[in-house]
Design an enzyme around this catalytic site. Structure first.
Site, mmCIF file in Angstrom:
data_model
loop_
_atom_site.group_PDB
_atom_site.id
_atom_site.type_symbol
_atom_site.label_atom_id
_atom_site.label_comp_id
_atom_site.label_asym_id
_atom_site.label_seq_id
_atom_site.Cartn_x
_atom_site.Cartn_y
_atom_site.Cartn_z
ATOM 1 N N LYS A 112 5.067 0.642 -17.485
ATOM 2 C CA LYS A 112 3.991 -0.300 -17.164
ATOM 3 C C LYS A 112 3.672 -1.219 -18.338
ATOM 4 O O LYS A 112 3.382 -2.394 -18.151
ATOM 5 C CB LYS A 112 2.734 0.450 -16.719
ATOM 6 C CG LYS A 112 2.904 1.058 -15.331
ATOM 7 C CD LYS A 112 1.634 1.719 -14.851
ATOM 8 C CE LYS A 112 1.875 2.370 -13.493
ATOM 9 N NZ LYS A 112 0.763 3.155 -13.014
ATOM 10 N N LYS A 197 10.798 3.904 -6.629
ATOM 11 C CA LYS A 197 9.747 4.616 -5.893
ATOM 12 C C LYS A 197 8.960 3.677 -4.979
ATOM 13 O O LYS A 197 8.727 2.518 -5.340
ATOM 14 C CB LYS A 197 8.786 5.224 -6.939
ATOM 15 C CG LYS A 197 7.763 6.164 -6.399
ATOM 16 C CD LYS A 197 6.772 6.581 -7.495
ATOM 17 C CE LYS A 197 5.786 5.489 -7.845
ATOM 18 N NZ LYS A 197 4.637 5.910 -8.640
ATOM 19 N N LYS A 200 2.198 2.028 -4.387
ATOM 20 C CA LYS A 200 1.140 1.217 -3.799
ATOM 21 C C LYS A 200 0.721 0.034 -4.657
ATOM 22 O O LYS A 200 0.169 -0.922 -4.160
ATOM 23 C CB LYS A 200 -0.074 2.083 -3.447
ATOM 24 C CG LYS A 200 -0.854 2.640 -4.634
ATOM 25 C CD LYS A 200 -2.142 3.283 -4.180
ATOM 26 C CE LYS A 200 -2.357 4.690 -4.707
ATOM 27 N NZ LYS A 200 -2.309 4.872 -6.158
HETATM 28 P P1 TYM Z 1 -1.265 7.892 -7.512
HETATM 29 O O1 TYM Z 1 -2.591 7.361 -7.108
HETATM 30 O O2 TYM Z 1 -0.239 6.935 -7.999
HETATM 31 O O3 TYM Z 1 -0.620 8.704 -6.310
HETATM 32 C C1 TYM Z 1 -1.341 9.702 -5.586
HETATM 33 C C2 TYM Z 1 -0.391 10.821 -5.207
HETATM 34 O O4 TYM Z 1 0.687 10.319 -4.425
HETATM 35 C C3 TYM Z 1 1.923 10.708 -4.999
HETATM 36 N N1 TYM Z 1 2.911 9.644 -4.767
HETATM 37 C C4 TYM Z 1 4.117 9.827 -4.225
HETATM 38 N N2 TYM Z 1 4.735 10.932 -3.784
HETATM 39 C C5 TYM Z 1 5.986 10.793 -3.271
HETATM 40 N N3 TYM Z 1 6.626 9.586 -3.183
HETATM 41 C C6 TYM Z 1 6.034 8.455 -3.618
HETATM 42 N N4 TYM Z 1 6.658 7.297 -3.507
HETATM 43 C C7 TYM Z 1 4.729 8.549 -4.173
HETATM 44 N N5 TYM Z 1 3.861 7.638 -4.685
HETATM 45 C C8 TYM Z 1 2.757 8.328 -5.067
HETATM 46 C C9 TYM Z 1 1.639 10.870 -6.482
HETATM 47 O O5 TYM Z 1 2.592 11.697 -7.115
HETATM 48 C C10 TYM Z 1 0.261 11.487 -6.444
HETATM 49 O O6 TYM Z 1 0.332 12.876 -6.233
HETATM 50 N N6 TYM Z 1 -2.278 9.754 -12.022
HETATM 51 C C11 TYM Z 1 -2.355 9.994 -10.597
HETATM 52 C C12 TYM Z 1 -3.765 10.184 -10.091
HETATM 53 C C13 TYM Z 1 -4.535 11.248 -10.796
HETATM 54 C C14 TYM Z 1 -4.378 12.655 -10.641
HETATM 55 C C15 TYM Z 1 -5.337 13.241 -11.498
HETATM 56 C C16 TYM Z 1 -3.525 13.425 -9.858
HETATM 57 C C17 TYM Z 1 -5.520 11.044 -11.710
HETATM 58 N N7 TYM Z 1 -6.013 12.239 -12.129
HETATM 59 C C18 TYM Z 1 -5.452 14.626 -11.607
HETATM 60 C C19 TYM Z 1 -3.648 14.834 -9.975
HETATM 61 C C20 TYM Z 1 -4.605 15.405 -10.833
HETATM 62 C C21 TYM Z 1 -1.756 8.810 -9.871
HETATM 63 O O7 TYM Z 1 -1.633 7.752 -10.418
HETATM 64 O O8 TYM Z 1 -1.460 9.060 -8.567
#
Ligand code: TYM
Length: 332
Positions: A112, A197, A200
């Site tokens: 990023k 990937k 969003k």
């Molecule tokens: P985020 O918001 O990008 O995504 C939320 C969840 O969706 C999963 N995910 C995917 N899984 C499979 N294929 C994909 N293409 C895909 N895109 C997203 C992510 O792995 C995630 O589980 N840093 C985290 C948010 C966060 C968090 C936390 C998660 C902040 N604090 C504490 C767990 C515990 C994030 O950016 O997820």
């Protein structure tokens, strides 16, 4: 009882990747088997250029989609991260445990920050410290398991390292958590570029299925998915990433096995059609419940307020214990 914590950041409209990689399992398994907390992690949305009104709208939409997907406030705790001060409070202590070097090694930071620099934009310091806030999200609840997609496992590894280091230095304070991934679709790929990937925060593209896309849009995106040269349907992520992605999506929607499903198809067209049908079927009830939830914002506010109260009650004593452990004088 096992404690589970996970979150979604409101940086865009939720995708099929978020659903299959995380949300579906939270709903089907995690909320029934553990004391589970799920958060709209809005502070994480501020690490990049953002429009305040959009973050506000996306936070509400994300919460509504989490409930529409089937998270049940009678079984689990759903809340907005910024409603619970303990996350930011603990994050600072953990910044004093993390090192600059280990944060710069995070893959998401490298990607990023490189993208931002290439576009001539400045890189916010919070983009570097972001995994520390994520660590605080997890450790504040003495979490045992963190159900996430594959892209988050490096961050959970860091969380483990910081928990162990803190405990060694200052005494046993935190539980050392582990990441759990779904058996299939832990990394859903972009339908137009199956080597990257489905994300969003990417520009709206033909390769991303959004949970609120209309039925005909979902069908069109899947029918137009890039497949690979050749005609046989085999499950091979390296050699045939496009077909493998469709097989994983289908398998995840039907709770099946991608390698077994591959044997049932002799054309890409039939595989795409069944995958589109399966995704539409899975998303249909979600979209219906979403419409009902947004029609009654007061009810959702109540869920989020009660969720934050419960979350605060768990996190407060843990974070207080961490403050005392590092040597800060307790408030009288
Ligand atoms: P985020 O918001 O990008 O995504 C939320 C969840 O969706 C999963 N995910 C995917 N899984 C499979 N294929 C994909 N293409 C895909 N895109 C997203 C992510 O792995 C995630 O589980 N840093 C985290 C948010 C966060 C968090 C936390 C998660 C902040 N604090 C504490 C767990 C515990 C994030 O950016 O997820």
């Amino acid at each position: 009882m096992t404690r589970i914590f996970s979150g979604i950041k409101p940086t865009g409209n939720l995708t099929l990747g978020n659903y299959l990689g995380a949300l579906r399992r939270w709903v089907q398994v995690d909320q029934h088997q553990a004391d589970a907390l799920f958060s709209v992690v809005d502070l994480h949305a501020l690490t990049i250029e953002h429009d305040p009104a959009r973050v506000r709208a996306l936070s509400r939409r994300t919460a509504a989609l989490m409930l529409a997907a089937g998270l049940d406030p009678a079984l689990c705790t759903v809340f907005v991260q910024s409603h619970v001060d303990e996350h930011a409070r603990l994050s600072y202590l953990l910044e004093c445990v993390a090192t600059d070097g280990e944060l710069r090694r995070m893959i998401q930071y490298k990607e990023k920050s490189a993208r931002a620099r290439a576009a001539g934009e400045s890189v916010r310091f919070s983009l570097l410290s972001y995994p520390v806030l994520m660590t605080a999200d997890i450790l504040a609840y003495r979490t045992d398991e963190v159900p996430v997609g594959e892209d988050q496992t490096q961050h959970v590894e860091l969380t483990r390292d910081l928990a162990v280091r803190f405990n060694q230095r200052y005494g046993e304070t935190f539980t050392v958590p582990k990441a759990t991934a779904p058996p299939v679709a832990a990394r859903v790929m972009d339908l137009q570029d199956p080597t990257s990937k489905m994300g969003k925060s990417h520009e709206a593209g033909a390769g991303i299925v959004y949970l609120l896309d209309d039925v005909d849009v979902v069908r069109k995106k899947i029918m137009r998915a890039v497949t690979d040269s050749g005609r046989e349907v085999t499950y091979d992520r390296e050699a045939r990433p496009g077909v493998a992605n469709l097989l994983e999506i289908l398998a995840a929607c039907r709770d099946g096995d991608p390698a077994v499903l591959a044997g049932a198809y002799d054309s890409y067209g039939a595989l795409k059609k069944d995958t589109a049908d399966a995704v539409i079927e899975v998303l249909r009830p979600l979209r219906e419940r979403y419409a009902a939830l947004v029609a009654d914002p007061g009810a959702m506010d109540t869920v989020l307020r009660e969720g934050a109260e419960r979350a605060r009650g768990i996190a407060r004593p843990v974070v207080d214990a961490a403050y005392a452990a590092v040597g800060l004088v307790p408030a009288g």
